[in-house]
Design a protein around this motif. Structure first.
Motif, PDB file in Angstrom:
ATOM      1  N   LYS A  90       1.977   3.215 -10.530  1.00  0.00           N
ATOM      2  CA  LYS A  90       1.436   1.978 -11.095  1.00  0.00           C
ATOM      3  C   LYS A  90       1.315   2.083 -12.615  1.00  0.00           C
ATOM      4  CE  LYS A  90       0.068  -0.779  -7.540  1.00  0.00           C
ATOM      5  NZ  LYS A  90       0.257  -2.246  -7.448  1.00  0.00           N
ATOM      6  N   ARG A 119      -6.361  -4.252 -13.529  1.00  0.00           N
ATOM      7  CA  ARG A 119      -6.964  -3.140 -12.806  1.00  0.00           C
ATOM      8  C   ARG A 119      -8.058  -3.660 -11.860  1.00  0.00           C
ATOM      9  NH1 ARG A 119      -6.143   1.700 -15.948  1.00  0.00           N
ATOM     10  NH2 ARG A 119      -4.048   1.532 -16.855  1.00  0.00           N
ATOM     11  N   SER A 151       0.839  -1.189   0.000  1.00  0.00           N
ATOM     12  CA  SER A 151       0.000   0.000   0.000  1.00  0.00           C
ATOM     13  C   SER A 151       0.880   1.247   0.000  1.00  0.00           C
ATOM     14  CB  SER A 151      -0.895  -0.001   1.240  1.00  0.00           C
ATOM     15  OG  SER A 151      -1.507   1.263   1.414  1.00  0.00           O
ATOM     16  N   SER A 197      -2.188  -4.351 -10.756  1.00  0.00           N
ATOM     17  CA  SER A 197      -2.042  -2.912 -10.499  1.00  0.00           C
ATOM     18  C   SER A 197      -3.216  -2.456  -9.644  1.00  0.00           C
ATOM     19  CB  SER A 197      -1.913  -2.120 -11.796  1.00  0.00           C
ATOM     20  OG  SER A 197      -2.977  -2.392 -12.688  1.00  0.00           O
ATOM     21  N   GLY A 198      -4.285  -1.972 -10.238  1.00  0.00           N
ATOM     22  CA  GLY A 198      -5.428  -1.567  -9.438  1.00  0.00           C
ATOM     23  C   GLY A 198      -6.347  -0.638 -10.207  1.00  0.00           C
ATOM     24  N   LYS A 199      -7.598  -0.651  -9.832  1.00  0.00           N
ATOM     25  CA  LYS A 199      -8.582   0.246 -10.439  1.00  0.00           C
ATOM     26  C   LYS A 199      -8.164   1.691 -10.169  1.00  0.00           C
ATOM     27  CE  LYS A 199     -13.641   0.680 -10.720  1.00  0.00           C
ATOM     28  NZ  LYS A 199     -13.754   0.131 -12.086  1.00  0.00           N
ATOM     29  N   THR A 244      -5.526   3.090 -11.815  1.00  0.00           N
ATOM     30  CA  THR A 244      -4.147   3.258 -12.283  1.00  0.00           C
ATOM     31  C   THR A 244      -4.102   4.247 -13.447  1.00  0.00           C
ATOM     32  OG1 THR A 244      -3.427   1.074 -11.530  1.00  0.00           O
ATOM     33  CG2 THR A 244      -2.224   2.030 -13.371  1.00  0.00           C
TER      34      THR A 244
END
Length: 222
Positions: A129, A148, A75, A111-113, A115
């Motif tokens: 990211k 994502r 994080s 990665s992640g929503k 990015t």
């Protein structure tokens, strides 16, 4: 199929590992992590590395695999951009290069929503990211994908589940009701990764709805 998984001592990696162990077409899994998994399985091998940045390029332990499911990460909360970039960007890119990128191997990166592919937005983590995704896709893999993900539901029996999930789990059906693009399971993540490693995809950025669709296609035996 022979795969490498990183981050299997964390929630995402552990869930992906557990799902992959259930897949008959996965014949071998190499877990690369700093700490031992404290579990055994006929398909599972471990390679303990204290710092991924210390890996030699072309490390022989990492040769001969069809795909890497890169689930390691931290994080950004409370971290400087320099420190977060070292772990998120530098470490990931070095690990990818240590694999010896080649046209026979796929690389899937969690990665992640949110990015930021432009690398110019106001959110530090999203920029880092985004740069990581962008530069992974420049390496000569068969394909590299940025996942994502949003809210993730764990596999049954997982040990490494973030503490706040026990408080928020009752909200997940509501999230699903409000938007199908918010929530997917770690089993769906793993199944979609397996499908992409076999069949590829025209897009390099994979969103939640696509994760679900790819997992369903995999379940159908396509």
């Amino acid at each position: 199929m022979r795969i490498i998984i990183t981050g299997a001592t964390g929630m995402v990696g552990e869930g992906v590992l557990m799902a992959c162990l259930q897949e008959p077409e996965i014949t071998e899994i190499l877990s690369v992590s700093r700490k031992p998994l404290q579990q055994s399985h006929p398909k599972l091998k471990e390679y303990l590395v204290s710092d991924f940045l210390d890996l030699d390029l072309g490390d022989p332990h990492l040769k001969g695999y069809d795909a890497c499911f890169y689930c390691a990460g931290v994080s950004s909360l409370g971290m400087s951009e320099v420190d977060y970039s070292r772990i998120t960007y530098d470490t990931t890119l070095h690990f990818a290069k240590a694999l010896g990128p080649n046209p026979g191997m796929s690389f899937m990166y969690i990665s992640g929503k949110g990015t930021d592919s432009t690398e110019k937005g106001s959110s530090m983590w999203a920029r880092v990211k985004g740069k990581t995704e962008n530069d992974l896709m420049k390496l000569p893999f068969k394909q590299a994908f940025g996942y994502r993900v949003g809210v993730l539901t764990p596999m049954p029996g997982q040990k490494h589940v973030l503490k706040y999930y026990s408080y928020l789990s009752w909200l997940i059906p509501l999230f699903n009701f409000l938007s199908s693009s918010l929530v997917c399971s770690l089993k769906e993540v793993a199944q979609s990764m397996i499908y992409l490693a076999k069949h590829g995809h025209p897009e390099h950025v994979i969103h939640v709805n696509e994760i679900k669709l790819l997992a369903k296609t995999h379940q159908g035996g396509a």
